[in-house]
Structure formats: C-alpha cells, structure tokens
Design a protein around this motif. Structure first.
Motif, PDB file in Angstrom:
ATOM      1  N   GLY A  36       0.777  -1.235   0.000  1.00 47.31           N
ATOM      2  CA  GLY A  36       0.000   0.000   0.000  1.00 47.31           C
ATOM      3  C   GLY A  36       0.804   1.277   0.000  1.00 47.31           C
ATOM      4  N   TYR A  37       2.115   1.182   0.196  1.00 44.22           N
ATOM      5  CA  TYR A  37       2.955   2.375   0.131  1.00 44.22           C
ATOM      6  C   TYR A  37       2.838   2.998  -1.258  1.00 44.22           C
ATOM      7  N   ARG A  38       2.902   4.337  -1.293  1.00 42.70           N
ATOM      8  CA  ARG A  38       2.939   5.026  -2.580  1.00 42.70           C
ATOM      9  C   ARG A  38       4.057   6.070  -2.615  1.00 42.70           C
ATOM     10  N   LEU A  39       4.853   6.141  -1.560  1.00 45.96           N
ATOM     11  CA  LEU A  39       6.015   7.027  -1.498  1.00 45.96           C
ATOM     12  C   LEU A  39       7.274   6.162  -1.409  1.00 45.96           C
ATOM     13  N   ILE A  40       8.181   6.345  -2.359  1.00 44.96           N
ATOM     14  CA  ILE A  40       9.442   5.608  -2.375  1.00 44.96           C
ATOM     15  C   ILE A  40      10.582   6.613  -2.415  1.00 44.96           C
ATOM     16  N   ASP A  41      11.549   6.457  -1.507  1.00 44.73           N
ATOM     17  CA  ASP A  41      12.659   7.408  -1.379  1.00 44.73           C
ATOM     18  C   ASP A  41      13.976   6.737  -1.737  1.00 44.73           C
ATOM     19  N   THR A  42      14.716   7.365  -2.655  1.00 45.81           N
ATOM     20  CA  THR A  42      16.034   6.888  -3.042  1.00 45.81           C
ATOM     21  C   THR A  42      16.959   8.093  -3.191  1.00 45.81           C
ATOM     22  N   ALA A  43      18.157   7.865  -3.746  1.00 47.21           N
ATOM     23  CA  ALA A  43      19.131   8.943  -3.959  1.00 47.21           C
ATOM     24  C   ALA A  43      20.209   8.438  -4.907  1.00 47.21           C
ATOM     25  N   ASN A  48      21.061   2.839  -6.064  1.00 49.12           N
ATOM     26  CA  ASN A  48      20.014   1.837  -6.272  1.00 49.12           C
ATOM     27  C   ASN A  48      18.821   2.355  -7.070  1.00 49.12           C
ATOM     28  N   GLU A  49      18.998   3.460  -7.783  1.00 50.03           N
ATOM     29  CA  GLU A  49      17.886   4.019  -8.551  1.00 50.03           C
ATOM     30  C   GLU A  49      17.370   3.034  -9.605  1.00 50.03           C
ATOM     31  N   LYS A  50      18.263   2.286 -10.217  1.00 48.51           N
ATOM     32  CA  LYS A  50      17.848   1.320 -11.241  1.00 48.51           C
ATOM     33  C   LYS A  50      16.954   0.249 -10.638  1.00 48.51           C
ATOM     34  N   GLU A  51      17.324  -0.260  -9.456  1.00 52.23           N
ATOM     35  CA  GLU A  51      16.527  -1.286  -8.804  1.00 52.23           C
ATOM     36  C   GLU A  51      15.166  -0.742  -8.355  1.00 52.23           C
ATOM     37  N   VAL A  52      15.171   0.503  -7.857  1.00 51.85           N
ATOM     38  CA  VAL A  52      13.906   1.140  -7.485  1.00 51.85           C
ATOM     39  C   VAL A  52      13.007   1.250  -8.712  1.00 51.85           C
ATOM     40  N   GLY A  53      13.580   1.697  -9.826  1.00 54.91           N
ATOM     41  CA  GLY A  53      12.815   1.823 -11.061  1.00 54.91           C
ATOM     42  C   GLY A  53      12.275   0.496 -11.556  1.00 54.91           C
ATOM     43  N   SER A  54      13.080  -0.559 -11.425  1.00 60.99           N
ATOM     44  CA  SER A  54      12.637  -1.892 -11.859  1.00 60.99           C
ATOM     45  C   SER A  54      11.455  -2.372 -11.029  1.00 60.99           C
ATOM     46  N   ALA A  55      11.502  -2.117  -9.723  1.00 56.50           N
ATOM     47  CA  ALA A  55      10.400  -2.518  -8.848  1.00 56.50           C
ATOM     48  C   ALA A  55       9.129  -1.758  -9.193  1.00 56.50           C
ATOM     49  N   ILE A  56       9.263  -0.472  -9.454  1.00 53.80           N
ATOM     50  CA  ILE A  56       8.108   0.347  -9.822  1.00 53.80           C
ATOM     51  C   ILE A  56       7.504  -0.151 -11.126  1.00 53.80           C
ATOM     52  N   ALA A  57       8.348  -0.418 -12.107  1.00 54.00           N
ATOM     53  CA  ALA A  57       7.861  -0.910 -13.399  1.00 54.00           C
ATOM     54  C   ALA A  57       7.139  -2.244 -13.239  1.00 54.00           C
ATOM     55  N   ARG A  58       7.685  -3.123 -12.385  1.00 52.24           N
ATOM     56  CA  ARG A  58       7.067  -4.439 -12.157  1.00 52.24           C
ATOM     57  C   ARG A  58       5.712  -4.282 -11.470  1.00 52.24           C
ATOM     58  N   GLU A  68       0.883   7.402 -11.797  1.00 51.65           N
ATOM     59  CA  GLU A  68       0.330   8.622 -11.219  1.00 51.65           C
ATOM     60  C   GLU A  68       0.100   8.497  -9.721  1.00 51.65           C
ATOM     61  N   GLU A  69      -0.063   7.273  -9.235  1.00 57.43           N
ATOM     62  CA  GLU A  69      -0.308   7.058  -7.813  1.00 57.43           C
ATOM     63  C   GLU A  69       0.971   7.041  -6.987  1.00 57.43           C
ATOM     64  N   ILE A  70       2.119   6.887  -7.652  1.00 61.86           N
ATOM     65  CA  ILE A  70       3.383   6.735  -6.934  1.00 61.86           C
ATOM     66  C   ILE A  70       4.104   8.077  -6.849  1.00 61.86           C
ATOM     67  N   PHE A  71       4.689   8.340  -5.702  1.00 60.00           N
ATOM     68  CA  PHE A  71       5.481   9.552  -5.473  1.00 60.00           C
ATOM     69  C   PHE A  71       6.922   9.113  -5.243  1.00 60.00           C
ATOM     70  N   VAL A  72       7.794   9.468  -6.182  1.00 61.26           N
ATOM     71  CA  VAL A  72       9.191   9.030  -6.149  1.00 61.26           C
ATOM     72  C   VAL A  72      10.101  10.205  -5.804  1.00 61.26           C
ATOM     73  N   THR A  73      10.967   9.996  -4.818  1.00 56.59           N
ATOM     74  CA  THR A  73      11.944  11.005  -4.409  1.00 56.59           C
ATOM     75  C   THR A  73      13.351  10.492  -4.694  1.00 56.59           C
ATOM     76  N   THR A  74      14.201  11.351  -5.253  1.00 59.85           N
ATOM     77  CA  THR A  74      15.626  11.065  -5.304  1.00 59.85           C
ATOM     78  C   THR A  74      16.375  12.315  -4.869  1.00 59.85           C
ATOM     79  N   LYS A  75      17.698  12.191  -4.756  1.00 58.07           N
ATOM     80  CA  LYS A  75      18.509  13.287  -4.234  1.00 58.07           C
ATOM     81  C   LYS A  75      19.786  13.428  -5.052  1.00 58.07           C
ATOM     82  N   LEU A  76      20.271  14.669  -5.122  1.00 59.50           N
ATOM     83  CA  LEU A  76      21.505  14.981  -5.838  1.00 59.50           C
ATOM     84  C   LEU A  76      22.579  15.407  -4.854  1.00 59.50           C
ATOM     85  N   VAL A  77      23.792  14.927  -5.047  1.00 57.00           N
ATOM     86  CA  VAL A  77      24.896  15.311  -4.158  1.00 57.00           C
ATOM     87  C   VAL A  77      25.343  16.735  -4.478  1.00 57.00           C
TER      88      VAL A  77
END
Length: 269
Positions: A36-43, A48-58, A68-77
């Motif tokens: 039921g989560y719809r917020l995923i946080d990475t950086a 691990n952005e590729k793995e996060v993306g693969s899970a979302i696609a699956r 549209e239901e998923i809220f994805v966060t990433t971060k820049l150094v």
C-alpha cells in the motif's frame, strides 16, 4: 497526503531505501508498493535508482498501482559537477518521465549547493521534476537561504528526525513557510533502532493499542505532522510499518512520547 507548496500532493508514509541494493532493494520496493505504500525514497548516492525503477515498473505491470499514484523522491549530491546530467541520469535509471521530488542531499559548499539547486529549478520548469527540496539542513538560517534567494522555495526538508531528536522548532517554523519536514531514521537509524523499539514508554503504549513498538513510533511521526520513510529489507516489517491507519494515539500519549526528546542527533552530516 500533504499538499506541497508546489501544488502537488505527497503521501505521508513511505519506504526509505538507504543501504538497500540489488535484488534486495527491488524486492523491498515491490513489497512496499504491494502493501500500500505510494512514497518511495532513493538517492543517486545510494546507487540503487535502477533497482527502485525496476520494482516500480514491475508493480505497474502487475496492476498494483499506476505511475500517477506513486510519489518518487531522489537526491543529488552537492559536489556534482554536472547536476543537469545527473537529473537526466536519474530519470533514465528510474525509468520515469518525471520525478516527483528531488532534494539537495546535504550541504557541500555554498557555490555547489546553489549550482545543484538552480539545476533542480531548471528541471522543474522543464517538467522533469515536480517538486524540489533540501536534506540535512537543520538551522533555520541555512534553510532561509533557499527560501529567500531562489525563485522556487523548498517544498520538503528531509532530516534526521525521531523520538530522541524531534527539532520541533524547525518543524513549526517551516510549516509557516508552507514547507513540510520529512523524517529519515524514524526509528533512530541503524545501531539505534533497538533503543527506540525497546523504550519502556513506547512498549507500554503499544500494549494498550495492541500494536507493535514500530507502529506506535510511525503513528507518532504522522500525528506530529511529519512525513516518515522507515527503511527495511524485511518484507514483514515493511508491511507492519504501513499498518498504522486503524488507530490514533491520545493527546496524553503524544505528550509522553514528545518528552523523550533529547535534542541530540545521532549523525553529524
């Protein structure tokens, strides 16, 4: 959901993916979305952005959720020499046409911070990013720079935040600016989790509600006005941490947990 100053809505409870890699990361994100989560946080720094993306696609392919239901966060150094390219790289690795929220990961140098933040603003105008923010900025005077000196202010400040370090003054000050605080390390972070989950006050409240200590702590974050992103590789714990919508802490319980604040962080970045 929180209505951000960018106009977009952000879920208040998500999965943090710091230290998750490879198939473990993909499985954790997929399990979170299935729970039921719809917020995923990475950086970018997590690698691990590729793995996060693969899970979302699956998950989308399996009909668990829509993009549209998923809220994805990433971060820049802040030491990035090419933040524009880094944003495009994150989009490519995540397999997304836009990223819901991009954060400046931490303070580097003043010039480096500004360069990355300006790149985020450009990307927001280009539709690559929907909301922008900052992470690991604690003093109000440092946050004020991004509010006063740029065209687009932060929508979110992601900081270390837990029962032992609550920083309520920043939360209340930021709220007046239309900015929400997002808690990473909601259980204290690795090496300190047991200290939080075995706290006598937390356990006593958990017993009253027939909930786990983790669920009590998550519920405290949500009722205190924070966005929380507990991280885990344990699939049952991931589901447990999201099962917090069928009860509320009382005012006295909230006050009791607030008293656990020591004002001291565990990390120094």
């Amino acid at each position: 959901m929180k209505k951000l100053n960018s106009g977009y809505e952000m879920p208040v409870l998500g999965l943090g993916t710091w230290t998750l890699t490879g198939q473990t990361c993909e499985d954790a994100v997929y399990a979170a979305l299935k729970s039921g989560y719809r917020l995923i946080d990475t950086a970018k720094y997590y690698g691990n952005e590729k793995e996060v993306g693969s899970a979302i696609a699956r998950a989308i392919k399996d009909g668990i959720c829509t993009r549209e239901e998923i809220f994805v966060t990433t971060k820049l150094v802040p030491w990035s020499r090419s933040p524009n390219a880094d944003i495009d790289d994150s989009l490519q690795k995540l397999g997304l046409s836009y990223i819901d929220l991009v954060l400046l990961h931490q303070h580097g140098s003043d010039s480096g911070d500004d360069a990355v933040y300006l790149a985020m603003i450009r990307a927001a105008k280009d539709g690559k990013i929907r909301s922008i923010g900052i992470s690991n900025f604690y003093p109000e005077k440092n946050v004020s720079h991004f509010i006063n000196d740029f065209e687009i202010p932060p929508a979110v400040i992601q900081n270390e935040n837990h029962l032992k370090y609550q920083n309520n003054s920043l939360r209340d000050w930021a709220a007046k600016k239309g900015i929400y605080i997002e808690s990473y390390y909601p259980f204290g972070g690795r090496g300190h989790t047991a200290e939080h989950l075995k706290n006598p006050q937390v356990l006593e409240i958990a017993k009253k509600h027939n909930k786990t200590a983790a669920q009590i702590i998550v519920r405290w974050h949500l009722q205190a006005g924070y966005i929380a992103i507990p991280g885990s590789r344990n699939l049952s714990h991931i589901a447990e941490n999201f099962d917090v919508w069928d009860f509320q802490l009382t005012d006295s319980e909230m006050k009791e947990l607030t008293k656990l604040n020591t004002g001291k962080r565990y990390e120094n970045w």
